[in-house]
Design a protein around this motif. Structure first.
Motif, short mmCIF file in Angstrom:
data_model
loop_
_atom_site.label_atom_id
_atom_site.label_comp_id
_atom_site.label_asym_id
_atom_site.label_seq_id
_atom_site.Cartn_x
_atom_site.Cartn_y
_atom_site.Cartn_z
N LEU A 1 -34.86 160.20 -23.34
CA LEU A 1 -35.84 160.43 -24.56
C LEU A 1 -35.05 161.32 -25.49
O LEU A 1 -34.84 161.33 -26.69
N GLU A 2 -34.29 162.36 -24.88
CA GLU A 2 -33.48 163.16 -25.65
C GLU A 2 -32.41 162.40 -26.32
O GLU A 2 -32.00 162.59 -27.49
N ALA A 3 -31.84 161.14 -25.85
CA ALA A 3 -30.97 160.37 -26.30
C ALA A 3 -31.51 159.60 -27.39
O ALA A 3 -30.96 158.69 -28.06
N LEU B 1 -38.28 162.41 -13.18
CA LEU B 1 -38.40 162.67 -14.54
C LEU B 1 -37.14 163.30 -15.22
O LEU B 1 -36.98 162.90 -16.62
N PRO B 2 -36.50 164.29 -14.68
CA PRO B 2 -35.35 164.66 -15.61
C PRO B 2 -34.52 163.79 -16.22
O PRO B 2 -33.98 163.84 -17.36
N LEU C 1 -45.08 162.46 -22.63
CA LEU C 1 -43.81 161.53 -22.99
C LEU C 1 -43.64 160.63 -24.20
O LEU C 1 -42.64 160.47 -24.88
N LEU D 1 -36.40 162.28 -19.15
CA LEU D 1 -36.09 163.37 -20.30
C LEU D 1 -34.80 163.18 -20.94
O LEU D 1 -34.55 163.37 -22.16
N GLN D 2 -33.95 162.82 -20.28
CA GLN D 2 -32.56 162.43 -20.71
C GLN D 2 -32.55 161.42 -21.73
O GLN D 2 -31.81 161.37 -22.50
#
Lengths: 165, 485
Positions: free
Chosen positions: A103-105, A96-97, A135, A100-101
């Motif tokens: 999504l961050e982008a 998942l990390p 998410l 998350l990256q």
């Protein structure tokens, strides 16, 4: 032609997913200026034809290897309208990390929980609706080797394309 | 496709402030969020740095200043802090969405898996795997049957005579003849050594290793020994290079690359060179101690103790964080033979091209040592420590040559044994010392290649002294106890 990029760490079933989507035709070429090979093929989903790109394995959006650099370049420069993040559902904590990256982008990926059969065998249940809420992206369960979940995945891709592309 | 309603994780306040400062300086369009660009920049993403220098021109200076400030604010690298935060969020989500059903009925493979990882029952299973996989298959079949065939029949009868004749016919200069096809020639020794001795041993070893790997035994073994390995500064992960060491220490030293910290790599390299006998060494030792079960037990006991003590001391001398170890335990499976053959073949191929140059280089060194007389000189020096550990001076030649050519070292010791020059005690002492002693020149070169010149030499010098010290100590203890074995 709009593009679908298949991304994720090595050994999660990306290539099998690629074959499921594209059938047998694929072209292999070196990514410009590198020795990294990238597979491309075509897939018909609904009434539209897409170019599908099987990217090299990546562990993080912060690239360390040449493979990771190529995968990021494909995402940044080719602007695929669908990004399928394939993960090994057994290893949610490790996988998942990267989601998350993305999504961050601001990249709205579709999260594909692959190899879900092995998760079931382990007696583990993953609450997909809950994960979607956490998410705020589509989450699909698949077993790429048997084709389980492929129809649902295609449906979610269609939906996604209508809404965002 | 930039949508801001997707999940976004927050970092701690100072980091958020640095992020928004960088974001406010990014005025161009990047196709991904400015927040993501800022986060990548803080993690020293050089590719991104080049992009912003290109796009933001004069503001790039300012951005670099903010990055420096942010770095100075934290004692850990920012990439570490950011990953940690992400992992925390991931763990929270995972725990929220995953639930464990009541365990169903326990299958046979699960029960077997538990038995393998239980220290009480796992130990005997490990011994059985070592006995059949290592001793019987690699030792007896690979190092015995196959090596005999290739070495005596193929090279001894055909290749070597052919090469020798060819070279003596084509090159008149004796010294060059020796380099290519003499007793220590590049072809007659280097190539032969690689093909006739190392190849069959390593091929059988890789084959056995692939089976162990594909059944899923390896991660269970790693779990089994993890607690013990933590005491010597390693973790269960080191099981792979250390097990490989029983096949070939040189290759195993190369594989220590897979260990995550420098400290673990150094400890593993040291232990490999010191206390893990390679299959060639084991062949010699088992032959020497034939018919002396007590000697074999003492040898095993001493080597195992040395392994633990050296590892423990090394982990104390080199302080560092305890290695964390997490390994996925895949289900036990029956291996697919086509897969095992493919794996064996591709590993052999990789290994062989890495190792062959070392053997060729080693035979050039031997040639130089012979023609310059350095060898005779070294033998004279070696006679002193050999004497201190209670061995006859003739053993010095065996030790030195054993370093370059395992079979010579072995043959030397056999001859001494046959001539009745070695008592039971002396046999055991020489076995212990030769095990601890660097196994071969190729490993010395590999130590230097992998760990750097200084560390490689330091490890080798330490082992030189340590192996003879242990030999001395064992001799002293046996003498004091007045034991004749």
């Amino acid at each position: 032609m709009r593009k679908i990029a298949i991304v994720g760490s090595p050994n999660v079933g990306k290539s099998v997913m690629f074959n499921n989507l594209t059938g047998s035709y694929a072209t292999v070429s070196n990514y410009p200026g590198t020795t990294v090979e990238v597979l491309r093929g075509k897939a018909r989903i609904g009434s539209e034809e897409f170019e599908v790109i099987d990217t090299p394995g990546m562990y993080s959006f912060l690239p360390i290897t040449e493979e990771e650099r190529v995968s990021r370049a494909i995402i940044l420069d080719e602007q695929p309208c669908v990004i399928l993040h394939i993960i090994d559902a057994k290893n949610l904590e490790r996988m998942l990390p990267l989601t998350l990256q993305f999504l961050e982008a601001g990249l709205l990926v579709i999260l594909v929980l692959n190899i879900i059969d092995e998760v079931r065998d382990l007696g583990i249940n993953i609450d997909v609706l809950h994960l979607e809420k956490e998410l705020n992206i589509p989450v699909v369960e698949t077993v790429s080797t048997t084709g389980e979940g492929m129809d649902i995945l295609k449906g979610r891709i269609e939906e996604h394309v209508k809404r965002f592309c | 496709m930039l949508k801001d309603f997707a999940k976004r994780i927050g970092y701690d306040d100072p980091l958020e402030i640095y992020l928004s400062r960088i974001e406010s300086l990014l005025l161009s369009d990047y196709k991904i969020t400015k927040r993501a660009i800022a986060i990548l920049l803080l993690q020293e993403d050089n590719e991104m740095l080049d992009r912003i220098k290109d796009k933001e021109k004069e503001r790039a200076e300012e951005i670099l200043k903010v990055i420096q400030e942010a770095k100075a604010h934290y004692s850990h690298p920012l990439s570490y802090i950011i990953s940690l935060r992400r992992q925390k969020e991931t763990n929270r989500i995972s725990q929220a969405v995953m639930s464990f059903k009541k365990a169903g009925k326990v299958s046979f493979s699960e029960r077997l898996s538990k038995i393998m990882m239980n220290p009480l029952t796992g130990g005997p299973i490990l011994l059985a795997v070592l006995y059949y996989g290592l001793y019987k298959f690699v030792g007896t079949f690979g190092a015995g049957v196959l090596v005999d065939f290739l070495e005596d029949k193929v090279f001894g009868n055909y290749v070597n005579p052919f090469v020798t004749n060819l070279v003596s016919a084509a090159i008149p200069l004796k010294i060059i003849q020796d380099l290519l096809a003499g007793e220590y020639g590049v072809i007659t020794l280097g190539v032969r050594y690689a093909f006739a001795i190392i190849l069959p041993i390593v091929a059988t070893f890789f084959f056995a290793f692939a089976i162990v790997e594909d059944t899923g035994y390896l991660p269970r073994l790693a779990m089994l020994v993890d607690q013990l390995f933590k005491k010597i500064g390693l973790s269960g992960r080191a099981v792979i290079p250390l097990v490989l060491g029983f096949g070939c220490d040189t290759m195993a030293t190369m594989v220590t690359r897979t260990l995550p910290t420098k400290r673990e790599r150094i400890i593993a390299t040291l232990l490999l060179a010191l206390a893990i006998p390679c299959s060639a060494q084991m062949g010699v030792i088992l032959a020497l101690l034939e018919g002396r079960p007590l000697g074999l037990i003492i040898w095993l006991g001493v080597i195992f103790l040395v392994f633990l003590i050296a590892g423990y001391l090394a982990s104390k001398i080199m302080p560092g964080e305890l290695p964390t170890f997490y390994m996925e335990i895949p289900p036990l499976r029956l291996p697919q033979f086509s897969n095992i053959f493919r794996k064996t073949a591709s590993r052999l191929n990789w290994y062989f091209w890495e190792i062959l140059p070392l053997f060729l280089f080693a035979s050039v060194l031997i040639w130089l040592g012979q023609i310059t007389g350095i060898f005779n000189f070294l033998v004279k020096i070696l006679e002193y420590p050999i004497g201190w550990i209670g061995l006859p001076p003739q053993a010095a030649i065996a030790f030195l040559f054993g370093f370059f050519r395992r079979d010579y070292g072995a043959a030397g010791l056999y001859d001494l044994k046959k001539a009745g020059l070695l008592s039971g005690n002396q046999l055991i002492i020489s076995c212990i010392t030769i095990t601890l002693f660097l196994p071969c020149i190729a490993q010395l070169l590999m130590n230097v290649k992998e760990r750097g010149l200084r560390m490689g030499i330091a490890i080798s010098i330490f082992i030189l002294f340590f192996s003879f010290s242990i030999g001395y100590a064992v001799n002293l203890i046996l003498t004091l106890l007045n034991l004749q074995l």
